[in-house]
Design a protein around this motif. Structure first.
Motif, PDB file in Angstrom:
ATOM      1  N   ASN A 139       0.855  -0.805   0.011  1.00  0.00           N
ATOM      2  CA  ASN A 139      -0.082  -0.573  -0.279  1.00  0.00           C
ATOM      3  C   ASN A 139       1.218   1.394  -0.136  1.00  0.00           C
ATOM      4  OD1 ASN A 139      -2.502  -1.555   0.386  1.00  0.00           O
ATOM      5  ND2 ASN A 139      -2.546  -1.477   2.263  1.00  0.00           N
ATOM      6  N   SER A 154      -4.156   0.485  10.048  1.00  0.00           N
ATOM      7  CA  SER A 154      -4.733   1.737   9.593  1.00  0.00           C
ATOM      8  C   SER A 154      -5.925   0.964   8.807  1.00  0.00           C
ATOM      9  CB  SER A 154      -3.409   1.723   9.159  1.00  0.00           C
ATOM     10  OG  SER A 154      -3.001   2.714   8.660  1.00  0.00           O
ATOM     11  N   GLN A 155      -7.252   0.902   8.001  1.00  0.00           N
ATOM     12  CA  GLN A 155      -7.698   0.436   7.837  1.00  0.00           C
ATOM     13  C   GLN A 155      -8.573   1.267   7.160  1.00  0.00           C
ATOM     14  OE1 GLN A 155      -9.524  -1.596  11.333  1.00  0.00           O
ATOM     15  NE2 GLN A 155     -11.789  -0.204  10.989  1.00  0.00           N
ATOM     16  N   TYR A 156      -9.052   0.665   6.526  1.00  0.00           N
ATOM     17  CA  TYR A 156     -10.387   1.842   5.727  1.00  0.00           C
ATOM     18  C   TYR A 156     -10.701   2.549   6.171  1.00  0.00           C
ATOM     19  CZ  TYR A 156      -8.450  -0.976   1.032  1.00  0.00           C
ATOM     20  OH  TYR A 156      -7.683  -1.268  -0.189  1.00  0.00           O
ATOM     21  N   LYS A 157     -11.230   3.926   5.984  1.00  0.00           N
ATOM     22  CA  LYS A 157     -12.442   4.258   6.633  1.00  0.00           C
ATOM     23  C   LYS A 157     -13.858   4.041   6.257  1.00  0.00           C
ATOM     24  CE  LYS A 157     -10.200   9.044   7.079  1.00  0.00           C
ATOM     25  NZ  LYS A 157     -10.011  10.551   6.241  1.00  0.00           N
ATOM     26  N   PRO A 174     -13.103   2.172  -0.763  1.00  0.00           N
ATOM     27  CA  PRO A 174     -11.069   2.363  -0.421  1.00  0.00           C
ATOM     28  C   PRO A 174     -10.912   3.662  -0.448  1.00  0.00           C
ATOM     29  CG  PRO A 174     -11.949   0.606  -1.697  1.00  0.00           C
ATOM     30  CD  PRO A 174     -12.931   1.410  -1.209  1.00  0.00           C
ATOM     31  N   PHE A 185      -7.491   5.848   5.025  1.00  0.00           N
ATOM     32  CA  PHE A 185      -7.592   5.389   5.976  1.00  0.00           C
ATOM     33  C   PHE A 185      -7.483   5.668   7.149  1.00  0.00           C
ATOM     34  CE2 PHE A 185      -4.776   3.070   2.393  1.00  0.00           C
ATOM     35  CZ  PHE A 185      -4.725   1.843   3.439  1.00  0.00           C
ATOM     36  N   GLU A 208      -6.973   5.311  11.679  1.00  0.00           N
ATOM     37  CA  GLU A 208      -6.117   4.486  12.753  1.00  0.00           C
ATOM     38  C   GLU A 208      -7.166   3.717  13.684  1.00  0.00           C
ATOM     39  OE1 GLU A 208      -2.690   6.466  14.770  1.00  0.00           O
ATOM     40  OE2 GLU A 208      -1.068   5.689  12.718  1.00  0.00           O
TER      41      GLU A 208
END
Length: 138
Positions: free
Chosen positions: A2, A86-89, A94, A98, A100
């Motif tokens: 990423n 970290s992950q997609y909002k 996508p 991101f 946290e």
């Protein structure tokens, strides 16, 4: 992974009054060789974790694929480990970017790997309580 340019940006050891923080790109072998890692955590790795996990495995990979059935999960649970990711909002969009989030080890392990992929989860950091590390009997 990423668009991350430099893996060394996520290899760090920090601490504050309550916790130790370890960058998830560290392998267990690198942690054992780092003089900034607390001796007790190195002892836990050597005594309890290295039998189940290869020392070349990174913290990122280990936590991403960890299951409840493994002994190392119980060790990290006893240490009251928390994992910063970290992950997609928004999983459906996508491109929004991101966010946290900090998971307990129990809640992260409950998420299946395919669901983690859909959520865009990238493991960034291991957070250990100093009190839990102090109270862990080796």
């Amino acid at each position: 992974m990423n668009n991350i340019v430099n893996d060394d940006d996520f290899k760090y050891c920090m601490q504050d009054l309550e916790r130790n923080y370890f960058g998830a790109r560290y392998s267990y072998d690198e942690l054992l060789k780092n003089e900034m890692v607390p001796f007790k955590f190195k002892t836990i790795i050597t005594k309890y974790i290295k039998d189940d996990v290869d020392l070349d495995v990174t913290l990122e990979s280990h936590f991403y694929h960890m299951t409840k059935e493994t002994y190392d999960y119980r060790v990290y649970k006893q240490l009251r480990s928390r994992i910063r990711v970290s992950q997609y909002k928004d999983m459906n969009k996508p491109e929004k970017g991101f966010k946290e989030k900090v998971y307990t080890i129990e809640s992260l392990v409950k998420i299946p790997v395919d669901e983690k992929e859909k959520m865009g989860i990238i493991v960034r950091e291991l957070i250990l309580s100093k009190l839990a590390l102090f109270g862990f009997s080796v």
